[in-house]
Design an enzyme around this catalytic site. Structure first.
Site, PDB file in Angstrom:
ATOM      1  N   TRP A 117      44.534  94.034  28.108  1.00 25.43           N
ATOM      2  CA  TRP A 117      44.775  94.655  29.425  1.00 25.43           C
ATOM      3  C   TRP A 117      44.664  96.166  29.299  1.00 25.43           C
ATOM      4  O   TRP A 117      45.487  96.799  28.640  1.00 25.43           O
ATOM      5  CB  TRP A 117      46.166  94.271  29.941  1.00 25.43           C
ATOM      6  CG  TRP A 117      46.255  92.814  30.233  1.00 25.43           C
ATOM      7  CD1 TRP A 117      45.910  92.201  31.398  1.00 25.43           C
ATOM      8  CD2 TRP A 117      46.686  91.770  29.355  1.00 25.43           C
ATOM      9  NE1 TRP A 117      46.095  90.840  31.293  1.00 25.43           N
ATOM     10  CE2 TRP A 117      46.571  90.554  30.051  1.00 25.43           C
ATOM     11  CE3 TRP A 117      47.145  91.739  28.028  1.00 25.43           C
ATOM     12  CZ2 TRP A 117      46.901  89.332  29.491  1.00 25.43           C
ATOM     13  CZ3 TRP A 117      47.482  90.520  27.474  1.00 25.43           C
ATOM     14  CH2 TRP A 117      47.359  89.326  28.202  1.00 25.43           C
ATOM     15  N   HIS A 146      48.670  92.670  35.828  1.00 29.27           N
ATOM     16  CA  HIS A 146      48.468  91.307  36.323  1.00 29.27           C
ATOM     17  C   HIS A 146      49.705  90.863  37.099  1.00 29.27           C
ATOM     18  O   HIS A 146      50.787  91.435  36.951  1.00 29.27           O
ATOM     19  CB  HIS A 146      48.180  90.312  35.180  1.00 29.27           C
ATOM     20  CG  HIS A 146      49.119  90.410  34.010  1.00 29.27           C
ATOM     21  ND1 HIS A 146      48.939  89.715  32.848  1.00 29.27           N
ATOM     22  CD2 HIS A 146      50.270  91.116  33.824  1.00 29.27           C
ATOM     23  CE1 HIS A 146      49.905  89.978  32.001  1.00 29.27           C
ATOM     24  NE2 HIS A 146      50.730  90.825  32.563  1.00 29.27           N
ATOM     25  N   ARG A 148      43.887  98.103  36.603  1.00 33.75           N
ATOM     26  CA  ARG A 148      43.489  98.296  35.200  1.00 33.75           C
ATOM     27  C   ARG A 148      42.623  99.538  35.043  1.00 33.75           C
ATOM     28  O   ARG A 148      41.905  99.918  35.963  1.00 33.75           O
ATOM     29  CB  ARG A 148      42.747  97.070  34.667  1.00 33.75           C
ATOM     30  CG  ARG A 148      43.716  95.919  34.464  1.00 33.75           C
ATOM     31  CD  ARG A 148      43.104  94.728  33.782  1.00 33.75           C
ATOM     32  NE  ARG A 148      43.944  93.554  34.071  1.00 33.75           N
ATOM     33  CZ  ARG A 148      43.611  92.316  33.792  1.00 33.75           C
ATOM     34  NH1 ARG A 148      42.455  92.059  33.206  1.00 33.75           N
ATOM     35  NH2 ARG A 148      44.413  91.320  34.084  1.00 33.75           N
ATOM     36  N   GLN A 194      45.325  89.403  42.433  1.00 34.71           N
ATOM     37  CA  GLN A 194      45.518  88.186  41.633  1.00 34.71           C
ATOM     38  C   GLN A 194      46.415  87.222  42.395  1.00 34.71           C
ATOM     39  O   GLN A 194      47.197  87.617  43.252  1.00 34.71           O
ATOM     40  CB  GLN A 194      46.171  88.524  40.286  1.00 34.71           C
ATOM     41  CG  GLN A 194      45.201  89.140  39.286  1.00 34.71           C
ATOM     42  CD  GLN A 194      45.719  89.058  37.861  1.00 34.71           C
ATOM     43  OE1 GLN A 194      46.923  88.968  37.619  1.00 34.71           O
ATOM     44  NE2 GLN A 194      44.804  89.086  36.910  1.00 34.71           N
ATOM     45  N   VAL A 210      51.221  81.865  27.097  1.00 38.79           N
ATOM     46  CA  VAL A 210      51.057  80.430  27.321  1.00 38.79           C
ATOM     47  C   VAL A 210      50.649  79.762  26.004  1.00 38.79           C
ATOM     48  O   VAL A 210      49.976  80.359  25.173  1.00 38.79           O
ATOM     49  CB  VAL A 210      50.001  80.119  28.415  1.00 38.79           C
ATOM     50  CG1 VAL A 210      50.566  80.329  29.804  1.00 38.79           C
ATOM     51  CG2 VAL A 210      48.739  80.959  28.231  1.00 38.79           C
ATOM     52  N   ALA A 221      51.686  78.060  33.984  1.00 39.92           N
ATOM     53  CA  ALA A 221      51.357  79.317  34.661  1.00 39.92           C
ATOM     54  C   ALA A 221      49.860  79.281  34.937  1.00 39.92           C
ATOM     55  O   ALA A 221      49.077  78.781  34.108  1.00 39.92           O
ATOM     56  CB  ALA A 221      51.723  80.513  33.801  1.00 39.92           C
TER      57      ALA A 221
HETATM   58  N1  PHE Z   1      47.621  87.166  33.728  1.00 38.81           N
HETATM   59  C1  PHE Z   1      46.406  86.688  33.125  1.00 38.81           C
HETATM   60  C2  PHE Z   1      45.337  87.763  33.260  1.00 38.81           C
HETATM   61  O1  PHE Z   1      45.462  88.591  34.115  1.00 38.81           O
HETATM   62  C3  PHE Z   1      45.944  85.395  33.737  1.00 38.81           C
HETATM   63  C4  PHE Z   1      46.874  84.279  33.464  1.00 38.81           C
HETATM   64  C5  PHE Z   1      47.818  83.906  34.390  1.00 38.81           C
HETATM   65  C6  PHE Z   1      46.786  83.578  32.266  1.00 38.81           C
HETATM   66  C7  PHE Z   1      48.694  82.861  34.122  1.00 38.81           C
HETATM   67  C8  PHE Z   1      47.640  82.549  31.995  1.00 38.81           C
HETATM   68  C9  PHE Z   1      48.584  82.195  32.910  1.00 38.81           C
HETATM   69  O2  PHE Z   1      44.369  87.797  32.551  1.00 38.81           O
END
Ligand code: PHE
Length: 353
Positions: free
Chosen positions: A156, A178, A204, A218, A261, A315
């Site tokens: 990120w 995010h 970002r 998002q 995750v 998620a």
């Molecule tokens: N937050 C992650 C991203 O921006 C996406 C994501 C959301 C991945 C939920 C896993 C679970 O790249």
């Protein structure tokens, strides 16, 4: 004398009637009542009159004097009135030529799409949640199993806030990268089972091009219950794709790394252009990557005080702009936020609510 007064009355009444504008009337007024005006000079001759004559002339003079000044005032009012109504009919005709009405206001295509997405998940019991756009590195990273100095932070490109002037250590305050910054808040706030969604803007530090923007949206789901598995993730993904793009849609999970995750998955959708046959847009694979997702990492559940042996979580996150780009064949991500009304008008997507 009597005749002269009557003569003045007739001549000036005619002049008043013929006056075309206020300055004509002003001249008439001066000719009658000015310093050398007819009605001003006339009484000077009254001294020549005998008493009997004066008895007749004096009231006649006053009558005509009043009459003429009254006529001037009436005409003055009429000229004003006429010019006002002429003015408003002229303005009316300009109004008719130029359309001053504003176009009907519309919602931004992203807003419409996000509301539709929210409705799709509302149907299966998800409620909305808001998380801050300016956040701490704790919620954006640490709570999500991404400690400081962890190389995963490089995934990120983060915009940090110059926080020292607020008495906050540098690097601790940032623009959320995010909507996953909502995860820990959601997990702490609610007791399982949890079905929450969070839609919003993320930021970002990107080099801008057709596929990268510093500001984008998002859409995130947090789903916690007993015995959830990847099968539920597969089902949820396919449910969404079918609702949003049609019943022929399919979802496919691929292994993908996100620190919060385990296992993590990239979710691919059957290419909506070639329906899996392989085409230029999907790079001949028949599939297009749509979402990041996975089973919530036990450590993240623990951070929120949820026992990972009792509960498991899913998620799931998509990029609404990316979905719209695919759905409508849009080739430049920057079009969504550069204020190009032409583009927005053409991309009118149906508002269902
Ligand atoms: N937050 C992650 C991203 O921006 C996406 C994501 C959301 C991945 C939920 C896993 C679970 O790249």
């Amino acid at each position: 004398m009597e005749e002269k007064i009557n003569q003045i009355s007739i001549v000036y009444k005619q002049k008043i009637d013929q006056a075309k504008n206020l300055s004509d009337l002003d001249l008439i007024y001066i000719d009658l009542f000015g310093k050398n005006g007819e009605m001003t000079l006339l009484p000077r001759q009254f001294s020549k009159l005998i008493k009997e004559e004066l008895k007749i002339i004096s009231p006649l003079f006053n009558k005509i004097k009043n009459y003429l000044s009254e006529q001037i005032e009436l005409k003055r009012a009429q000229i004003k009135e006429d010019s006002y109504s002429k003015l408003s009919t002229e303005t009316l005709s300009i109004n008719e030529k130029i359309n001053f009405t504003l176009p009907k206001a519309k919602l931004h295509p992203l807003t419409v799409f996000e509301r539709q997405t929210a409705d799709i998940f509302k149907k299966i019991g998800f409620s909305q949640f808001e998380a801050p756009y300016i956040d701490t590195d704790y919620y954006n990273f640490e709570a999500l199993n991404i400690p400081e100095e962890h190389p995963a932070r490089d995934l990120w490109d983060t915009l940090y806030i110059d926080s020292e002037k607020y008495g906050i250590q540098p690097g601790k305050l940032l623009l959320r990268t995010h909507t996953s910054n909502s995860q820990l808040r959601i997990l702490k706030r609610y007791n399982p089972p949890i079905r929450i969604m969070n839609i919003g803007t993320s930021f970002r530090y990107e080099n801008l091009d057709a596929r990268h923007e510093h500001t984008f949206d998002q859409f995130e789901l947090v789903f916690v219950d007993k015995n959830l598995s990847l099968a539920d993730l597969q089902y949820l993904s396919e449910y969404y794709l079918k609702e949003a793009f049609g019943q022929q849609m399919k979802a496919r999970l691929r292994p993908k790394y996100y620190p919060f995750v385990e296992p993590g998955a990239g979710i691919d959708a059957l290419c909506i252009f070639c329906k899996g046959q392989g085409c230029k847009i999907c790079g001949n694979t028949g599939w297009i990557e749509l979402a990041g997702a996975g089973m919530i990492h036990p450590k993240v559940l623990e951070n929120a005080g949820i026992n990972p042996k009792e509960y498991s979580g899913i998620a799931w996150g998509i990029g609404p702009e990316r979905m719209l780009m695919l759905k409508y064949g849009i080739n430049d991500l920057r079009l969504f936020r550069n204020g190009d009304l032409d583009f927005l008008e053409k991309l009118e997507i149906e508002e269902k609510r």
